[in-house]
Design an enzyme around this catalytic site. Structure first.
Site, PDB file in Angstrom:
ATOM      1  N   TYR A  52       0.843  -1.209   0.000  1.00  0.00           N
ATOM      2  CA  TYR A  52       0.000   0.000   0.000  1.00  0.00           C
ATOM      3  C   TYR A  52       0.878   1.261   0.000  1.00  0.00           C
ATOM      4  O   TYR A  52       0.374   2.366  -0.116  1.00  0.00           O
ATOM      5  CB  TYR A  52      -0.940   0.066   1.211  1.00  0.00           C
ATOM      6  CG  TYR A  52      -1.879  -1.101   1.393  1.00  0.00           C
ATOM      7  CD1 TYR A  52      -2.094  -2.034   0.384  1.00  0.00           C
ATOM      8  CD2 TYR A  52      -2.566  -1.277   2.584  1.00  0.00           C
ATOM      9  CE1 TYR A  52      -2.946  -3.103   0.567  1.00  0.00           C
ATOM     10  CE2 TYR A  52      -3.421  -2.337   2.777  1.00  0.00           C
ATOM     11  CZ  TYR A  52      -3.608  -3.262   1.772  1.00  0.00           C
ATOM     12  OH  TYR A  52      -4.456  -4.313   1.972  1.00  0.00           O
ATOM     13  N   HIS A 110       0.637 -11.781   2.153  1.00  0.00           N
ATOM     14  CA  HIS A 110      -0.454 -11.048   1.487  1.00  0.00           C
ATOM     15  C   HIS A 110      -1.297 -11.932   0.550  1.00  0.00           C
ATOM     16  O   HIS A 110      -2.514 -11.808   0.505  1.00  0.00           O
ATOM     17  CB  HIS A 110       0.132  -9.850   0.726  1.00  0.00           C
ATOM     18  CG  HIS A 110      -0.813  -8.701   0.589  1.00  0.00           C
ATOM     19  ND1 HIS A 110      -0.408  -7.383   0.612  1.00  0.00           N
ATOM     20  CD2 HIS A 110      -2.153  -8.655   0.418  1.00  0.00           C
ATOM     21  CE1 HIS A 110      -1.460  -6.587   0.464  1.00  0.00           C
ATOM     22  NE2 HIS A 110      -2.537  -7.348   0.339  1.00  0.00           N
TER      23      HIS A 110
HETATM   24  N1  LIG Z   1      -5.445  -8.731   2.239  1.00  0.00           N
HETATM   25  C1  LIG Z   1      -5.893  -8.292   1.091  1.00  0.00           C
HETATM   26  O1  LIG Z   1      -5.648  -8.916   0.041  1.00  0.00           O
HETATM   27  C2  LIG Z   1      -6.710  -7.045   1.046  1.00  0.00           C
HETATM   28  C3  LIG Z   1      -7.379  -6.694  -0.139  1.00  0.00           C
HETATM   29  C4  LIG Z   1      -8.142  -5.531  -0.131  1.00  0.00           C
HETATM   30  C5  LIG Z   1      -8.238  -4.751   1.024  1.00  0.00           C
HETATM   31  N2  LIG Z   1      -7.553  -5.097   2.165  1.00  0.00           N
HETATM   32  C6  LIG Z   1      -7.646  -4.295   3.415  1.00  0.00           C
HETATM   33  O2  LIG Z   1      -9.019  -4.191   3.762  1.00  0.00           O
HETATM   34  C7  LIG Z   1      -9.345  -2.810   3.943  1.00  0.00           C
HETATM   35  C8  LIG Z   1     -10.815  -2.544   3.646  1.00  0.00           C
HETATM   36  O3  LIG Z   1     -11.141  -2.910   2.317  1.00  0.00           O
HETATM   37  P1  LIG Z   1     -11.376  -1.830   1.142  1.00  0.00           P
HETATM   38  O4  LIG Z   1     -10.702  -0.554   1.473  1.00  0.00           O
HETATM   39  O5  LIG Z   1     -11.038  -2.529  -0.102  1.00  0.00           O
HETATM   40  O6  LIG Z   1     -12.961  -1.644   1.103  1.00  0.00           O
HETATM   41  P2  LIG Z   1     -14.130  -1.308   2.149  1.00  0.00           P
HETATM   42  O7  LIG Z   1     -13.591  -1.032   3.493  1.00  0.00           O
HETATM   43  O8  LIG Z   1     -15.164  -2.352   1.976  1.00  0.00           O
HETATM   44  O9  LIG Z   1     -14.725   0.016   1.517  1.00  0.00           O
HETATM   45  C9  LIG Z   1     -14.014   1.236   1.503  1.00  0.00           C
HETATM   46  C10 LIG Z   1     -14.877   2.251   0.756  1.00  0.00           C
HETATM   47  O10 LIG Z   1     -16.100   2.437   1.470  1.00  0.00           O
HETATM   48  C11 LIG Z   1     -16.308   3.821   1.746  1.00  0.00           C
HETATM   49  N3  LIG Z   1     -16.974   3.843   3.055  1.00  0.00           N
HETATM   50  C12 LIG Z   1     -16.445   3.490   4.247  1.00  0.00           C
HETATM   51  N4  LIG Z   1     -17.353   3.585   5.229  1.00  0.00           N
HETATM   52  C13 LIG Z   1     -18.497   4.029   4.646  1.00  0.00           C
HETATM   53  C14 LIG Z   1     -19.778   4.332   5.146  1.00  0.00           C
HETATM   54  N5  LIG Z   1     -20.081   4.206   6.443  1.00  0.00           N
HETATM   55  N6  LIG Z   1     -20.722   4.779   4.265  1.00  0.00           N
HETATM   56  C15 LIG Z   1     -20.430   4.917   2.947  1.00  0.00           C
HETATM   57  N7  LIG Z   1     -19.221   4.638   2.407  1.00  0.00           N
HETATM   58  C16 LIG Z   1     -18.261   4.205   3.266  1.00  0.00           C
HETATM   59  C17 LIG Z   1     -14.937   4.440   1.738  1.00  0.00           C
HETATM   60  O11 LIG Z   1     -14.988   5.775   1.335  1.00  0.00           O
HETATM   61  P3  LIG Z   1     -14.459   6.970   2.293  1.00  0.00           P
HETATM   62  O12 LIG Z   1     -13.014   6.711   2.559  1.00  0.00           O
HETATM   63  O13 LIG Z   1     -14.719   8.191   1.462  1.00  0.00           O
HETATM   64  O14 LIG Z   1     -15.299   6.929   3.549  1.00  0.00           O
HETATM   65  C18 LIG Z   1     -14.226   3.601   0.655  1.00  0.00           C
HETATM   66  O15 LIG Z   1     -14.548   4.106  -0.645  1.00  0.00           O
HETATM   67  C19 LIG Z   1      -8.370  -2.099   2.994  1.00  0.00           C
HETATM   68  O16 LIG Z   1      -8.322  -0.712   3.214  1.00  0.00           O
HETATM   69  C20 LIG Z   1      -7.120  -2.872   3.293  1.00  0.00           C
HETATM   70  O17 LIG Z   1      -6.549  -2.421   4.521  1.00  0.00           O
HETATM   71  C21 LIG Z   1      -6.803  -6.249   2.185  1.00  0.00           C
END
Ligand SMILES: NC(=O)c1ccc[n+]([C@@H]2O[C@H](COP(=O)([O-])OP(=O)(O)OC[C@H]3O[C@@H](n4cnc5c(N)ncnc54)[C@H](OP(=O)(O)O)[C@@H]3O)[C@@H](O)[C@H]2O)c1
Length: 280
Positions: A52, A110
């Site tokens: 990241y 990862h």
């Molecule tokens: N291990 C892996 O392979 C892997 C893969 C993908 C992700 N990850 C980890 O998992 C974390 C979370 O997954 P993600 O970032 O992909 O997706 P997520 O948490 O499902 O969604 C993030 C999105 O949702 C929005 N959001 C958050 N809370 C909200 C709410 N209450 N109402 C409306 N919109 C909202 C955020 O926008 P705003 O920021 O504008 O609020 C952002 O656009 C990542 O950040 C990362 O740390 C790990």
């Protein structure tokens, strides 16, 4: 602010908050500010990764925060390109230097990248880094049961948790059951399915209206009741608070059942099936 968050105990005795902050795309000064605000709001588990390019941002947020390092749980992840033993050891040390940290609470492989077939070597590096005091708890992401079984068979050590794609459109029931049977915790990435069409879903809206909560809160509460640890990412202080305010209500079995019906075979966000998908 003092938002109540329950604790979860891993198979190695390390405890984690039941919800954390994702940080994918939180970079630079704006990212450090968002993470610092989240810590002020009550988040204690912060999820970063070498790939990241924001381990430094997370380290900066920790330095800005009034919460002491020992009260935070910081996770990072080993990239696919560094899975041979020596490269993995170097990458763990580099991760620490980037974050200006003495240790990570959790360090995860990862992706398994099964075609590359180096994840057992990488696992041995994580086991040793834990012995050297660089990591408190070791786990993986995106590992299928066959990959998890191999780790334990070849090293005698199983992961404390597996971070997998999990949201209402892809609920991973079989994988979650397998984890529970093997005392491995499930952590949910993209728990809000990146807040796309899921936030327009009528079933979820009906349940949200009934509890006077938002759809995001219903989804995150659903993760908690499944026994999974969601790590929603948000850059907004308002949505960060919304997302951890889920410990004052419960979903009924019937509501859990209605959400279970939303899952689809092809529900993954980007079709990243760990049996074939590779990330470096
Ligand atoms: N291990 C892996 O392979 C892997 C893969 C993908 C992700 N990850 C980890 O998992 C974390 C979370 O997954 P993600 O970032 O992909 O997706 P997520 O948490 O499902 O969604 C993030 C999105 O949702 C929005 N959001 C958050 N809370 C909200 C709410 N209450 N109402 C409306 N919109 C909202 C955020 O926008 P705003 O920021 O504008 O609020 C952002 O656009 C990542 O950040 C990362 O740390 C790990």
């Amino acid at each position: 602010m003092n938002t109540y968050i329950p604790e979860i105990t891993l198979n190695d005795g390390v405890t984690l908050p039941a919800i954390g902050l994702g940080t994918y795309k939180l970079n630079g000064n704006a990212g450090a500010q968002a993470i610092d605000t989240a810590i002020d709001t009550g988040y204690r588990l912060i999820d970063t990764a070498y790939n990241y390019e924001n381990e430094g941002t997370v380290g900066e947020a920790i330095r800005r925060s009034s919460v002491s390092r020992k009260d935070l749980i910081i996770t990072s992840k080993l990239p696919g390109r560094y899975q041979t033993y020596d490269k993995a050891v170097n990458a763990i040390q580099e991760s620490l230097y980037r974050g200006n940290l003495d240790y990570y609470d959790l360090y995860l492989i990862h992706w398994p990248n099964p075609k590359q077939d180096e994840y057992v070597e990488a696992w041995q590096a994580l086991i040793d880094a834990k012995k050297w005091g660089l990591i408190r708890s070791i786990g993986v992401c995106n590992f299928l049961p066959e990959h998890l079984e191999r780790l334990e068979k070849e090293t005698g050590t199983k992961p404390s948790l597996n971070q997998i794609e999990l949201h209402p459109f892809f609920n991973q029931e079989d994988q979650r059951i397998w984890h529970a049977e093997h005392d491995i915790k499930t952590q949910s990435w993209s728990p809000l399915a990146r807040a796309s069409e899921v936030l327009q879903n009528e079933t979820l809206q009906g349940i949200a209206d009934h509890h006077n909560k938002t759809i995001s809160q219903i989804i995150l509460r659903w993760h908690h009741q499944l026994g999974a640890i969601p790590i929603p990412k948000s850059s907004s202080p308002k949505r960060q608070l919304e997302n951890i305010s889920i410990f004052d209500f419960s979903l009924t079995d019937a509501e859990m059942g209605r959400i279970a019906e939303l899952t689809r075979e092809d529900g993954r966000i980007n079709d990243q099936d760990p049996a074939v998908y590779e990330e470096f």
